[in-house]
Design a protein around this motif. Structure first.
Motif, PDB file in Angstrom:
ATOM      1  N   HIS A 162       0.847  -1.188   0.000  1.00 48.05           N
ATOM      2  CA  HIS A 162       0.000   0.000   0.000  1.00 48.05           C
ATOM      3  C   HIS A 162       0.884   1.240   0.000  1.00 48.05           C
ATOM      4  O   HIS A 162       1.784   1.369   0.833  1.00 48.05           O
ATOM      5  CB  HIS A 162      -0.910  -0.021   1.238  1.00 48.05           C
ATOM      6  CG  HIS A 162      -1.718   1.229   1.391  1.00 48.05           C
ATOM      7  ND1 HIS A 162      -2.706   1.587   0.513  1.00 48.05           N
ATOM      8  CD2 HIS A 162      -1.650   2.224   2.316  1.00 48.05           C
ATOM      9  CE1 HIS A 162      -3.231   2.736   0.890  1.00 48.05           C
ATOM     10  NE2 HIS A 162      -2.610   3.146   1.981  1.00 48.05           N
ATOM     11  N   HIS A 163       0.639   2.130  -0.950  1.00 49.67           N
ATOM     12  CA  HIS A 163       1.408   3.370  -1.085  1.00 49.67           C
ATOM     13  C   HIS A 163       0.538   4.494  -0.496  1.00 49.67           C
ATOM     14  O   HIS A 163      -0.370   4.981  -1.146  1.00 49.67           O
ATOM     15  CB  HIS A 163       1.685   3.580  -2.580  1.00 49.67           C
ATOM     16  CG  HIS A 163       2.446   4.826  -2.915  1.00 49.67           C
ATOM     17  ND1 HIS A 163       3.386   4.875  -3.906  1.00 49.67           N
ATOM     18  CD2 HIS A 163       2.406   6.074  -2.408  1.00 49.67           C
ATOM     19  CE1 HIS A 163       3.883   6.104  -3.997  1.00 49.67           C
ATOM     20  NE2 HIS A 163       3.294   6.844  -3.089  1.00 49.67           N
ATOM     21  N   GLY A 164       0.813   4.844   0.741  1.00 47.27           N
ATOM     22  CA  GLY A 164      -0.067   5.777   1.450  1.00 47.27           C
ATOM     23  C   GLY A 164       0.160   7.225   1.077  1.00 47.27           C
ATOM     24  O   GLY A 164       1.282   7.628   0.750  1.00 47.27           O
ATOM     25  N   VAL A 165      -0.937   7.987   1.100  1.00 45.81           N
ATOM     26  CA  VAL A 165      -0.866   9.417   0.806  1.00 45.81           C
ATOM     27  C   VAL A 165      -1.474  10.254   1.938  1.00 45.81           C
ATOM     28  O   VAL A 165      -1.965  11.351   1.726  1.00 45.81           O
ATOM     29  CB  VAL A 165      -1.555   9.761  -0.540  1.00 45.81           C
ATOM     30  CG1 VAL A 165      -0.788   9.160  -1.708  1.00 45.81           C
ATOM     31  CG2 VAL A 165      -3.000   9.273  -0.568  1.00 45.81           C
ATOM     32  N   LEU A 166      -1.431   9.698   3.152  1.00 46.51           N
ATOM     33  CA  LEU A 166      -1.953  10.448   4.304  1.00 46.51           C
ATOM     34  C   LEU A 166      -1.072  11.669   4.562  1.00 46.51           C
ATOM     35  O   LEU A 166       0.106  11.676   4.224  1.00 46.51           O
ATOM     36  CB  LEU A 166      -1.918   9.567   5.562  1.00 46.51           C
ATOM     37  CG  LEU A 166      -2.716   8.275   5.544  1.00 46.51           C
ATOM     38  CD1 LEU A 166      -2.454   7.488   6.826  1.00 46.51           C
ATOM     39  CD2 LEU A 166      -4.204   8.578   5.400  1.00 46.51           C
ATOM     40  N   THR A 167      -1.648  12.670   5.230  1.00 46.69           N
ATOM     41  CA  THR A 167      -0.813  13.788   5.675  1.00 46.69           C
ATOM     42  C   THR A 167       0.034  13.299   6.848  1.00 46.69           C
ATOM     43  O   THR A 167      -0.311  12.311   7.511  1.00 46.69           O
ATOM     44  CB  THR A 167      -1.672  14.965   6.175  1.00 46.69           C
ATOM     45  OG1 THR A 167      -2.408  14.533   7.335  1.00 46.69           O
ATOM     46  CG2 THR A 167      -2.636  15.439   5.108  1.00 46.69           C
ATOM     47  N   ALA A 168       1.121  14.015   7.099  1.00 45.49           N
ATOM     48  CA  ALA A 168       2.016  13.626   8.191  1.00 45.49           C
ATOM     49  C   ALA A 168       1.255  13.564   9.514  1.00 45.49           C
ATOM     50  O   ALA A 168       1.502  12.693  10.350  1.00 45.49           O
ATOM     51  CB  ALA A 168       3.166  14.617   8.280  1.00 45.49           C
ATOM     52  N   GLN A 169       0.329  14.488   9.656  1.00 47.37           N
ATOM     53  CA  GLN A 169      -0.419  14.554  10.906  1.00 47.37           C
ATOM     54  C   GLN A 169      -1.228  13.276  11.177  1.00 47.37           C
ATOM     55  O   GLN A 169      -1.425  12.887  12.322  1.00 47.37           O
ATOM     56  CB  GLN A 169      -1.365  15.752  10.849  1.00 47.37           C
ATOM     57  CG  GLN A 169      -1.897  16.169  12.189  1.00 47.37           C
ATOM     58  CD  GLN A 169      -2.482  17.576  12.129  1.00 47.37           C
ATOM     59  OE1 GLN A 169      -2.164  18.350  11.240  1.00 47.37           O
ATOM     60  NE2 GLN A 169      -3.338  17.902  13.077  1.00 47.37           N
ATOM     61  N   GLU A 170      -1.676  12.618  10.111  1.00 43.41           N
ATOM     62  CA  GLU A 170      -2.501  11.415  10.275  1.00 43.41           C
ATOM     63  C   GLU A 170      -1.654  10.160  10.540  1.00 43.41           C
ATOM     64  O   GLU A 170      -2.184   9.136  10.978  1.00 43.41           O
ATOM     65  CB  GLU A 170      -3.333  11.188   8.999  1.00 43.41           C
ATOM     66  CG  GLU A 170      -4.351  12.285   8.747  1.00 43.41           C
ATOM     67  CD  GLU A 170      -4.965  12.237   7.351  1.00 43.41           C
ATOM     68  OE1 GLU A 170      -6.196  12.389   7.266  1.00 43.41           O
ATOM     69  OE2 GLU A 170      -4.233  12.063   6.358  1.00 43.41           O
ATOM     70  N   CYS A 171      -0.362  10.263  10.264  1.00 41.67           N
ATOM     71  CA  CYS A 171       0.474   9.043  10.270  1.00 41.67           C
ATOM     72  C   CYS A 171       0.643   8.357  11.627  1.00 41.67           C
ATOM     73  O   CYS A 171       0.541   7.124  11.696  1.00 41.67           O
ATOM     74  CB  CYS A 171       1.834   9.342   9.652  1.00 41.67           C
ATOM     75  SG  CYS A 171       1.711   9.509   7.875  1.00 41.67           S
ATOM     76  N   PRO A 172       0.919   9.112  12.710  1.00 44.98           N
ATOM     77  CA  PRO A 172       1.100   8.408  13.989  1.00 44.98           C
ATOM     78  C   PRO A 172      -0.121   7.548  14.353  1.00 44.98           C
ATOM     79  O   PRO A 172       0.037   6.429  14.844  1.00 44.98           O
ATOM     80  CB  PRO A 172       1.307   9.543  14.998  1.00 44.98           C
ATOM     81  CG  PRO A 172       1.880  10.645  14.181  1.00 44.98           C
ATOM     82  CD  PRO A 172       1.203  10.544  12.842  1.00 44.98           C
ATOM     83  N   HIS A 173      -1.315   8.045  14.070  1.00 44.50           N
ATOM     84  CA  HIS A 173      -2.533   7.274  14.379  1.00 44.50           C
ATOM     85  C   HIS A 173      -2.622   6.043  13.489  1.00 44.50           C
ATOM     86  O   HIS A 173      -2.941   4.952  13.957  1.00 44.50           O
ATOM     87  CB  HIS A 173      -3.777   8.144  14.189  1.00 44.50           C
ATOM     88  CG  HIS A 173      -3.666   9.466  14.883  1.00 44.50           C
ATOM     89  ND1 HIS A 173      -3.822   9.587  16.244  1.00 44.50           N
ATOM     90  CD2 HIS A 173      -3.360  10.695  14.411  1.00 44.50           C
ATOM     91  CE1 HIS A 173      -3.625  10.862  16.577  1.00 44.50           C
ATOM     92  NE2 HIS A 173      -3.344  11.540  15.492  1.00 44.50           N
ATOM     93  N   ALA A 174      -2.344   6.235  12.204  1.00 46.64           N
ATOM     94  CA  ALA A 174      -2.414   5.115  11.253  1.00 46.64           C
ATOM     95  C   ALA A 174      -1.395   4.033  11.632  1.00 46.64           C
ATOM     96  O   ALA A 174      -1.663   2.839  11.496  1.00 46.64           O
ATOM     97  CB  ALA A 174      -2.170   5.613   9.840  1.00 46.64           C
ATOM     98  N   LEU A 175      -0.245   4.471  12.130  1.00 48.10           N
ATOM     99  CA  LEU A 175       0.799   3.517  12.542  1.00 48.10           C
ATOM    100  C   LEU A 175       0.322   2.717  13.751  1.00 48.10           C
ATOM    101  O   LEU A 175       0.465   1.500  13.808  1.00 48.10           O
ATOM    102  CB  LEU A 175       2.071   4.302  12.891  1.00 48.10           C
ATOM    103  CG  LEU A 175       3.382   3.528  12.977  1.00 48.10           C
ATOM    104  CD1 LEU A 175       3.776   2.982  11.614  1.00 48.10           C
ATOM    105  CD2 LEU A 175       4.515   4.434  13.491  1.00 48.10           C
TER     106      LEU A 175
END
Ligand code: GLU
Length: 312
Positions: A162-175
């Motif tokens: 999966h090649h994600g295009v989330l904003t940096a702000q969303e990443c810690p939660h997605a992780l």
């Protein structure tokens, strides 16, 4: 008649002289480093009663450079690799270069953090096939630099699950929610975004080094090696070897001397205070403010640096 028009002209002159100039600075995600440092620069610039400076949270470097040139923003934070490519019309900006771009000040070094969950087991860029990785949202510089690094490793992004295009702000939660195994963030350290991730789960930051990277550094003038010292983030107990660029404040050649001069003066006149306003500014020196700009200085910035003896 003559008298009245003279008086009118005088009034007009007085009102332009005292008119406040409103300026906007495009930054990045609220949990990154551009946003709080942009806020700090505005606070200092606003000590000048003639200036009213405000920051905007944006998608990052690419959004900022394009919107500064479209005059939707007066100033923007932009990675020096993006500045270089945009000014010269190369790389991602092939045939879309713009020589109206001007540098105002080199703000601080950014280092590429490849943040992964410990559970992902990722220890190198070579481990990425079949993983879900957030490469970066399209307006960000993160995406551009991460793809350059993939290229250097000969890694085809199509091999990602999966090649994600989330904003940096969303990443810690997605992780944390295991939606992604890792994300790329070109940022000034320490940054709230990675501190949040590190405090909520076991993470690692992967080294970006080796022969491929040495070759890449020779090819591109704006990348430099750097280290995120161990202990900068909870649980990352090794020095992280990576590559980085400068965060550069840019504008266009048409921006007023008054606004550009006021921004540079605000930093130089309040330099000791400025350095305390964000930990990423700790290693900044007056000399570093003109290093790694990647585009010509705006004349009003140049004049201010000359006045302070920083350039000849
Ligand atoms: N360097 C990142 C980018 O362009 C943003 C970093 C930050 O917001 O501090 O997109």
């Amino acid at each position: 008649m003559k008298k009245t028009s003279l008086a009118l002209a005088g009034l007009l002159l007085a009102s332009t002289l005292s008119a406040k100039e409103f300026i906007s600075i495009g930054t990045g995600g609220m949990t990154g480093t551009y946003y709080p440092v942009g806020g700090a620069i505005c606070r200092l610039a606003n000590k000048d009663p003639q200036i009213k400076c405000s920051v905007q949270s944006t998608g990052g470097s690419i959004y900022n450079v394009n919107n500064v040139l479209k005059k939707e923003l007066n100033f923007g934070f932009v990675q020096s690799d993006v500045v270089y490519d945009k000014y010269n019309g190369v790389g991602k900006f092939k045939d879309m270069g713009d020589k109206n771009l001007r540098a105002v000040v080199s703000i601080y070094p950014e280092l590429l953090a490849f943040v992964v969950s410990k559970a992902s087991g990722i220890a190198s860029i070579n481990d990425l096939a079949g993983k879900s990785i957030n490469v970066g949202n399209p307006g960000s510089g993160n995406e551009m630099t991460a793809l350059t690094v993939f290229n250097a490793y000969g890694f085809d992004a199509k091999k990602l699950k999966h090649h994600g295009v989330l904003t940096a702000q969303e990443c810690p939660h997605a992780l944390k929610d295991k939606k992604i195994d890792g994300y790329f963030y070109m940022v000034g350290h320490p940054t709230a975004n990675i501190t949040d991730a590190a405090n909520s789960m076991p993470i690692d930051i992967v080294n970006i080094k080796g022969e491929n990277i040495d070759k890449m550094l020779k090819e591109f003038p704006y990348f430099a090696k750097g280290v995120i010292p161990k202990g900068t983030y909870e649980g990352v107990s090794h020095d992280v070897e990576s590559i980085g660029v400068k965060a550069v404040l840019v504008t266009t050649k048409d921006m007023s001397d008054k606004a550009v001069g006021a921004v540079v003066k605000a930093i130089l006149d309040n330099f000791d205070e400025y350095k305390t306003l964000h930990p990423a500014l700790g290693a900044v020196t007056k000399e570093s403010l003109v290093q790694g700009l990647s585009a010509p200085l705006h004349p009003a910035a140049e004049a201010e640096f000359k006045k302070h003896g920083i350039i000849k």
